[in-house]
Design an enzyme around this catalytic site. Structure first.
Site, mmCIF file in Angstrom:
data_model
loop_
_atom_site.group_PDB
_atom_site.id
_atom_site.type_symbol
_atom_site.label_atom_id
_atom_site.label_comp_id
_atom_site.label_asym_id
_atom_site.label_seq_id
_atom_site.Cartn_x
_atom_site.Cartn_y
_atom_site.Cartn_z
ATOM 1 C CB SER A 185 -0.954 -0.055 1.195
ATOM 2 O OG SER A 185 -1.969 0.918 1.098
ATOM 3 C CG HIS A 390 -5.958 -2.317 1.158
ATOM 4 N ND1 HIS A 390 -5.320 -2.041 -0.032
ATOM 5 C CD2 HIS A 390 -5.262 -1.657 2.120
ATOM 6 C CE1 HIS A 390 -4.289 -1.249 0.197
ATOM 7 N NE2 HIS A 390 -4.225 -1.002 1.495
#
Length: 417
Positions: A185, A390
């Site tokens: 990320s 995620h």
């Protein structure tokens, strides 16, 4: 039976409490270890990075990295079990995401945490920490509790200063010319900033492996994330007038409350698991109840209001660009009224990207937008589980089967014994 509507209401209530607790920056004495033991806290949640490693028979080293602008970053080197004479010489740097720390890679436990899996494969693993989290809340001149200037940073500064300094330290310490980089990320986005802004540093990596890499966030589906990040971003100047420059710090009232709430099996899955699903997306059983009870003692790990404002801009922009200060200030800083775009064509290192189809934070459209701009792609891998989201890349119990084989393949290809 508790209705779904009541569960959602309770989660939203907790969410509001978290936000208020951080914005007001209320702090209280953390619950001491004697009380936590009596409450039967998960043993892992009471330990720091080094203690967690030692608990499972791993050894680690703590190192301090000084950036060019004076921040002191704590990073860790980890030795796998039974790797004394089999250690591969090419170092590996593993970087966490937004509001995380190095502890992220331990929270899923030895069977699933990436720090455990990579070090057990006998790679020379180093785990980084960005400025502002609880491991890197230091500076050689500025006091984070007194000097607002300490908190005037975002991913722009992390990519320009922190990532290059960490690379340089590891290579100098190990006497190696290159390392292998894994970024999750924000940890991927800051690598791209470095490649764009610091000529020559990208060539210090053999391979880049991006896990749900975050650049622009134009297509983010998460409504709670949008509301929180954009709302707080718009309040940056207002918060500064009342002396608030740091948010979501470890030890704040909301972080301690969330940590306490998620320690108990009766509430961790119902409230904390549901909360994770609301912020990201639903993936039942991927993050275990045991992991939920540990991770919220380490998350959120703290950052600057300025960095949060930067993420708000990433949601509103269709580009991967520097901080937008407004046309007048932009012209003074950048020489242009619009903030410059980062040059993704400068990411010349061989690259691998792994992403999930159910990621509500870094949407697949933004992943594909990024991939088209990276000039040296080795592999683009969508995780086979259609519900992979995620948070799964950091915390899922299925990491060993679904993403580690790809990571291991490329680390082996670009490592030497």
């Amino acid at each position: 039976m508790t209705s779904k509507a009541n569960v959602v209401f309770n989660v939203l209530l907790v969410f509001v409490t978290i936000v208020l607790g951080n914005v007001l920056k209320l702090r209280f004495r953390p619950i001491n270890n004697e009380i936590t033991r009596s409450l039967r806290y998960q043993r892992d949640s009471l330990l720091n990075f080094t203690e967690s490693r030692e608990l499972y028979g791993y050894s680690s080293e703590e190192h301090n990295v000084l950036t060019e602008d004076g921040y002191i970053l704590t990073i860790f080197r980890i030795n796998g079990r039974n790797c004394a004479h089999k250690l591969k010489r090419t170092p590996v740097l593993l970087m966490h995401g937004f509001l995380q720390s190095s502890d992220t890679w331990l929270d899923a436990g030895p069977k699933a945490g990436l720090a455990y899996l990579i070090s057990d494969a006998c790679f020379d693993l180093w785990v980084g920490n960005d400025r502002g989290n609880y491991y890197s809340r230091r500076h050689n001149r500025l006091d984070p509790d007194k000097d607002p200037k300490f908190w005037k940073f975002s991913v722009d500064e992390i990519g320009f200063y922190d990532i290059p300094a960490t690379l340089e330290y590891i290579l100098k310490y190990t006497k190696e010319d290159k390392l292998n980089y894994i970024g999750y990320s924000q940890g991927a986005g800051t690598f791209f900033v470095m490649c764009s802004e610091r000529p020559g540093y990208c060539a210090k990596a053999n391979v880049f492996i991006g896990l749900a890499p975050a650049t622009r966030l134009t297509n983010t589906k998460s409504v709670p994330f949008k509301i929180l990040i954009e709302g707080l971003g718009h309040l940056e100047e207002d918060l500064a007038t009342i002396g608030i420059y740091e948010l979501f710090a470890k030890g704040s009232l909301s972080q301690e409350f969330l940590s306490l709430l998620c320690k108990f099996s009766a509430t961790s899955e119902l409230l904390c698991g549901t909360g994770v699903s609301l912020v990201d997306s639903f993936h039942q059983g991927s993050i275990t109840n045991e992991t939920l009870r540990v991770l919220f003692d380490h998350f959120p790990a703290g950052t600057s209001v300025h960095n949060i404002a930067r993420y708000g801009q990433s949601i509103r922009s269709s580009h991967f660009q520097k901080f937008d200060y407004g046309s007048a200030q932009n012209f003074n800083i950048y020489g242009t009224k619009q903030p410059p775009h980062y040059n993704l064509s400068a990411v010349t290192v061989p690259s691998v990207v792994l992403y999930g189809n159910n990621d509500n934070l870094v949407d697949t459209k933004d992943i594909l937008w990024l991939i088209k701009r990276l000039p040296n792609m080795l592999e683009i891998k969508r995780v086979s589980d259609p519900l992979w989201n995620h948070f799964d890349s950091a915390y899922s119990q299925f990491t060993k089967d679904l993403i580690f084989p790809t990571i291991n393949k490329y680390l082996l290809k670009y490592s030497r014994k």
